[in-house]
Design a protein around this motif. Structure first.
Motif, PDB file in Angstrom:
ATOM      1  N   ARG A   6      -7.484  14.082 -15.933  1.00 36.57           N
ATOM      2  CA  ARG A   6      -6.880  14.443 -14.657  1.00 36.57           C
ATOM      3  C   ARG A   6      -7.896  15.276 -13.899  1.00 36.57           C
ATOM      4  O   ARG A   6      -8.347  16.302 -14.400  1.00 36.57           O
ATOM      5  CB  ARG A   6      -5.609  15.257 -14.932  1.00 36.57           C
ATOM      6  N   GLY A  38       0.819  -1.209   0.000  1.00 39.27           N
ATOM      7  CA  GLY A  38       0.000   0.000   0.000  1.00 39.27           C
ATOM      8  C   GLY A  38       0.853   1.259   0.000  1.00 39.27           C
ATOM      9  O   GLY A  38       0.585   2.195  -0.744  1.00 39.27           O
ATOM     10  N   GLU A  40      -5.107   6.034 -11.407  1.00 38.93           N
ATOM     11  CA  GLU A  40      -4.573   6.268 -10.079  1.00 38.93           C
ATOM     12  C   GLU A  40      -5.503   7.172  -9.290  1.00 38.93           C
ATOM     13  O   GLU A  40      -5.738   8.320  -9.662  1.00 38.93           O
ATOM     14  CB  GLU A  40      -3.188   6.918 -10.182  1.00 38.93           C
ATOM     15  N   LEU A  41      -6.064   6.645  -8.223  1.00 35.64           N
ATOM     16  CA  LEU A  41      -7.047   7.384  -7.434  1.00 35.64           C
ATOM     17  C   LEU A  41      -6.773   7.157  -5.956  1.00 35.64           C
ATOM     18  O   LEU A  41      -6.282   6.103  -5.562  1.00 35.64           O
ATOM     19  CB  LEU A  41      -8.451   6.867  -7.734  1.00 35.64           C
ATOM     20  N   GLU A  42      -7.107   8.137  -5.148  1.00 36.04           N
ATOM     21  CA  GLU A  42      -7.001   7.905  -3.712  1.00 36.04           C
ATOM     22  C   GLU A  42      -8.204   7.100  -3.228  1.00 36.04           C
ATOM     23  O   GLU A  42      -8.089   6.256  -2.375  1.00 36.04           O
ATOM     24  CB  GLU A  42      -6.901   9.232  -2.945  1.00 36.04           C
ATOM     25  N   ASP A  69      -3.172   3.812 -17.160  1.00 35.74           N
ATOM     26  CA  ASP A  69      -3.242   3.538 -15.730  1.00 35.74           C
ATOM     27  C   ASP A  69      -4.348   4.364 -15.106  1.00 35.74           C
ATOM     28  O   ASP A  69      -4.744   5.399 -15.643  1.00 35.74           O
ATOM     29  CB  ASP A  69      -1.924   3.925 -15.036  1.00 35.74           C
ATOM     30  N   LEU A  72      -2.337  -0.165 -14.856  1.00 40.21           N
ATOM     31  CA  LEU A  72      -2.346  -0.396 -13.422  1.00 40.21           C
ATOM     32  C   LEU A  72      -3.500   0.374 -12.788  1.00 40.21           C
ATOM     33  O   LEU A  72      -3.683   1.554 -13.062  1.00 40.21           O
ATOM     34  CB  LEU A  72      -1.017   0.089 -12.829  1.00 40.21           C
ATOM     35  N   SER A 100      -4.480   1.754  -9.408  1.00 32.46           N
ATOM     36  CA  SER A 100      -3.854   1.990  -8.120  1.00 32.46           C
ATOM     37  C   SER A 100      -4.759   2.905  -7.311  1.00 32.46           C
ATOM     38  O   SER A 100      -5.195   3.942  -7.795  1.00 32.46           O
ATOM     39  CB  SER A 100      -2.493   2.647  -8.355  1.00 32.46           C
ATOM     40  N   ALA A 101      -5.075   2.498  -6.086  1.00 28.02           N
ATOM     41  CA  ALA A 101      -5.989   3.311  -5.294  1.00 28.02           C
ATOM     42  C   ALA A 101      -5.630   3.217  -3.817  1.00 28.02           C
ATOM     43  O   ALA A 101      -5.019   2.240  -3.378  1.00 28.02           O
ATOM     44  CB  ALA A 101      -7.427   2.843  -5.494  1.00 28.02           C
ATOM     45  N   GLY A 102      -5.994   4.249  -3.091  1.00 25.93           N
ATOM     46  CA  GLY A 102      -5.813   4.204  -1.644  1.00 25.93           C
ATOM     47  C   GLY A 102      -6.860   3.283  -1.047  1.00 25.93           C
ATOM     48  O   GLY A 102      -6.543   2.253  -0.471  1.00 25.93           O
ATOM     49  N   GLU A 109      -8.241  12.325  -7.285  1.00 29.17           N
ATOM     50  CA  GLU A 109      -8.407  12.035  -5.874  1.00 29.17           C
ATOM     51  C   GLU A 109      -9.470  10.965  -5.646  1.00 29.17           C
ATOM     52  O   GLU A 109      -9.196   9.952  -5.034  1.00 29.17           O
ATOM     53  CB  GLU A 109      -8.810  13.321  -5.124  1.00 29.17           C
ATOM     54  N   TYR A 159       2.536   1.798  -3.425  1.00 29.57           N
ATOM     55  CA  TYR A 159       1.632   2.319  -4.454  1.00 29.57           C
ATOM     56  C   TYR A 159       1.220   3.749  -4.153  1.00 29.57           C
ATOM     57  O   TYR A 159       1.057   4.557  -5.061  1.00 29.57           O
ATOM     58  CB  TYR A 159       0.398   1.416  -4.569  1.00 29.57           C
ATOM     59  N   ARG A 160       1.047   4.033  -2.860  1.00 26.73           N
ATOM     60  CA  ARG A 160       0.664   5.384  -2.465  1.00 26.73           C
ATOM     61  C   ARG A 160       1.765   6.379  -2.858  1.00 26.73           C
ATOM     62  O   ARG A 160       1.500   7.434  -3.416  1.00 26.73           O
ATOM     63  CB  ARG A 160       0.430   5.409  -0.970  1.00 26.73           C
ATOM     64  N   GLY A 189      -3.020  -2.265  -7.474  1.00 24.85           N
ATOM     65  CA  GLY A 189      -2.170  -1.975  -6.326  1.00 24.85           C
ATOM     66  C   GLY A 189      -2.884  -1.011  -5.407  1.00 24.85           C
ATOM     67  O   GLY A 189      -3.198   0.099  -5.807  1.00 24.85           O
ATOM     68  N   VAL A 190      -3.179  -1.437  -4.201  1.00 24.30           N
ATOM     69  CA  VAL A 190      -4.042  -0.634  -3.339  1.00 24.30           C
ATOM     70  C   VAL A 190      -3.550  -0.667  -1.892  1.00 24.30           C
ATOM     71  O   VAL A 190      -2.680  -1.449  -1.534  1.00 24.30           O
ATOM     72  CB  VAL A 190      -5.484  -1.172  -3.334  1.00 24.30           C
ATOM     73  N   GLU A 191      -4.143   0.198  -1.087  1.00 28.01           N
ATOM     74  CA  GLU A 191      -3.976   0.044   0.346  1.00 28.01           C
ATOM     75  C   GLU A 191      -5.068  -0.898   0.868  1.00 28.01           C
ATOM     76  O   GLU A 191      -4.776  -1.922   1.439  1.00 28.01           O
ATOM     77  CB  GLU A 191      -4.017   1.412   1.023  1.00 28.01           C
ATOM     78  N   ARG A 212       1.693   6.944  -6.502  1.00 26.08           N
ATOM     79  CA  ARG A 212       0.621   7.848  -6.913  1.00 26.08           C
ATOM     80  C   ARG A 212       0.971   9.286  -6.606  1.00 26.08           C
ATOM     81  O   ARG A 212       0.622  10.195  -7.349  1.00 26.08           O
ATOM     82  CB  ARG A 212      -0.680   7.494  -6.180  1.00 26.08           C
TER      83      ARG A 212
END
Lengths: 210, 233
Positions: B77, A20, B111-113, B109, B126, B128-130, B96, A23-24, B146-148, A27
């Motif tokens: 974006r 995490g 990519e976001l929170e 890709d 990819l 990818s996020a929070g 975000e 990746y963070r 790919g994340v939290e 980003r």
């Protein structure tokens, strides 16, 4: 090139960070996209990183993340601009152990320009010389040649990935600066003493400065 | 179509109603209702579109709201996005947060929170996020995730089929990815070659070739896992 790369798994084990976090940081552009190198392995596709760069970068992030927000960190790491403003006195450099005493007294006067202050570029050159000296590959006099080489040509290569080659033939030292990735082939009398990516040095130096 | 200048120094608005096309550029608000086409890249503070919209370029904006079908021929974006309907992006997405209610596709890709909502998505690069919390009503596809934290559930199908069945051809609500990596993974109805995480829950309807976990792994009896490996320490 193989041993210059580190797999994602190995990196996480070594640094103790999580998927995490990685990746963070990606980003938030703390880790540049170009460092994610995708390769096919027997287990499928794996991601690799340039070993020296990523380890130095992660150390830097871990050291700074408690004091700065990720966005501040991103701007701090992304541009050398913040660093290019840096001017340090000789005493500060030695005190903070950025460049050793020996290198400083040998080359300090060579690179110095305005007053008593050293810029990031000059620090980088000193640091490069210091690194090679510390490894015992280079003599003090050869260091002067290195600094002259760097001073003369590094300007042209600013911002581009670039490698420093230190070779010897029959005891004569030669320095080469080449944009990477470059493949150089030498005749057989030549010994490649050291090969340093300037990007790695910059990353390490940033770590010492922050 | 009106395009009026406001106070000096302030960016103009773009308002498009009915069928029409407009030039790209730098705007404050972009409001499109109907069938609209924007011929070039757009940058705006607010982008709100209802109907069928095509933007022939990039879109950069703080806030996006799409109701309907939109095609974006460049990267997106934004800060926040609310999507009701279908959005095709011929590039990457960076922002975000995204609240999804429908279908999102991206060639690059994403990519976001925060990424949450109901529907389906296809991310060719990819994802990818929070925090990612998706209730699948259509196919969810990504090359790599790919994340939290990730939570995947299946939305009640019958209701959705009634609402969107006519629009989305592929309605098998399953998440497919080559690799899923994250800290906390809570999966259901997911097919992946490799799943790597700290704390992993493989729920019902999952199939994974290899699962690597650090702290914990729970596998539903109905799930298929090729190989389980505990990593770290």
């Amino acid at each position: 090139m193989e041993d210059d790369l580190i797999s994602k798994k190995e990196l996480l084990d070594l640094t103790g960070i999580s998927y995490g976090q990685l990746y963070r940081w990606k980003r938030k552009q703390l880790i540049p996209e170009e460092w994610f190198i995708r390769k096919s392995t027997f287990t499928g596709q794996e991601t690799f990183f340039p070993r020296m760069l990523i380890q130095a970068r992660i150390r830097n992030i871990l050291n700074m993340k408690d004091d700065l927000s990720l966005d501040e960190l991103a701007s701090r790491l992304a541009d050398a601009e913040g660093y290019s403003e840096i001017r340090l006195t000789r005493e500060a450099i030695i005190e903070r152990n950025i460049v050793t005493d020996i290198a400083m007294s040998a080359y300090g006067t060579e690179v110095q320009s305005k007053g008593d202050l050293y810029s990031f570029g000059q620090l980088l050159h000193l640091y490069a010389a210091d690194t090679l000296l510390a490894k015992g590959d280079m003599s003090l006099d050869e260091g002067k040649l290195l600094l002259r080489t760097l001073e003369k040509h590094a300007g042209v290569l600013t911002g581009k990935p670039c490698e420093l080659y230190f070779i010897r033939k029959m005891g004569v030292a030669l320095f080469l600066l080449a944009p990477s990735p470059a493949e150089l082939y030498f005749d057989e009398g030549v010994r490649l003493v050291a090969k340093v990516a300037l990007g790695d040095l910059i990353e390490q130096l940033k770590g010492r400065l922050s | 179509m009106t395009e009026e200048d406001k106070h000096p120094g302030q960016r103009p608005d773009l308002i498009l109603n009915g069928v029409g096309s407009a030039a790209g550029g730098d705007y404050d608000k972009v409001l499109i209702d109907g069938v609209g086409k924007v011929m070039d890249s757009l940058s705006a503070r607010l982008f709100k579109a209802n109907g069928q919209i095509r933007v022939k370029g990039k879109l950069k904006t703080a806030e996006v709201e799409v109701n309907g079908i939109m095609n974006l021929e460049g990267p997106l974006r934004m800060n926040t996005m609310k999507l009701d309907g279908i959005l095709h992006v011929e590039g990457g997405i960076a922002g975000e947060s995204c609240v999804l209610n429908g279908l999102l596709t991206a060639k690059g890709d994403c990519e976001l929170e925060e990424f949450r909502g109901v529907g389906g998505f296809t991310i060719e690069g990819l994802l990818s996020a929070g925090r990612m919390d998706i209730r699948l009503a259509g196919a969810g596809q990504a090359h790599e995730i790919g994340v939290e934290t990730l939570k995947v559930r299946q939305e009640d199908q019958s209701l959705w089929n009634r609402l969107l069945g006519g629009i989305i051809p592929k309605l098998k609500p399953v998440l497919t990815a080559k690799v899923i990596e994250g800290d906390d993974l809570d999966l259901e109805y997911t097919n992946a070659d490799v799943v790597r995480g700290n704390h992993v829950i493989i729920g019902q309807g999952c199939s994974a070739g290899l699962v690597e976990y650090r702290t914990g792994l729970t596998v539903h009896p109905g799930a298929r896992v090729g190989k389980e490996v505990k990593t770290g320490d």
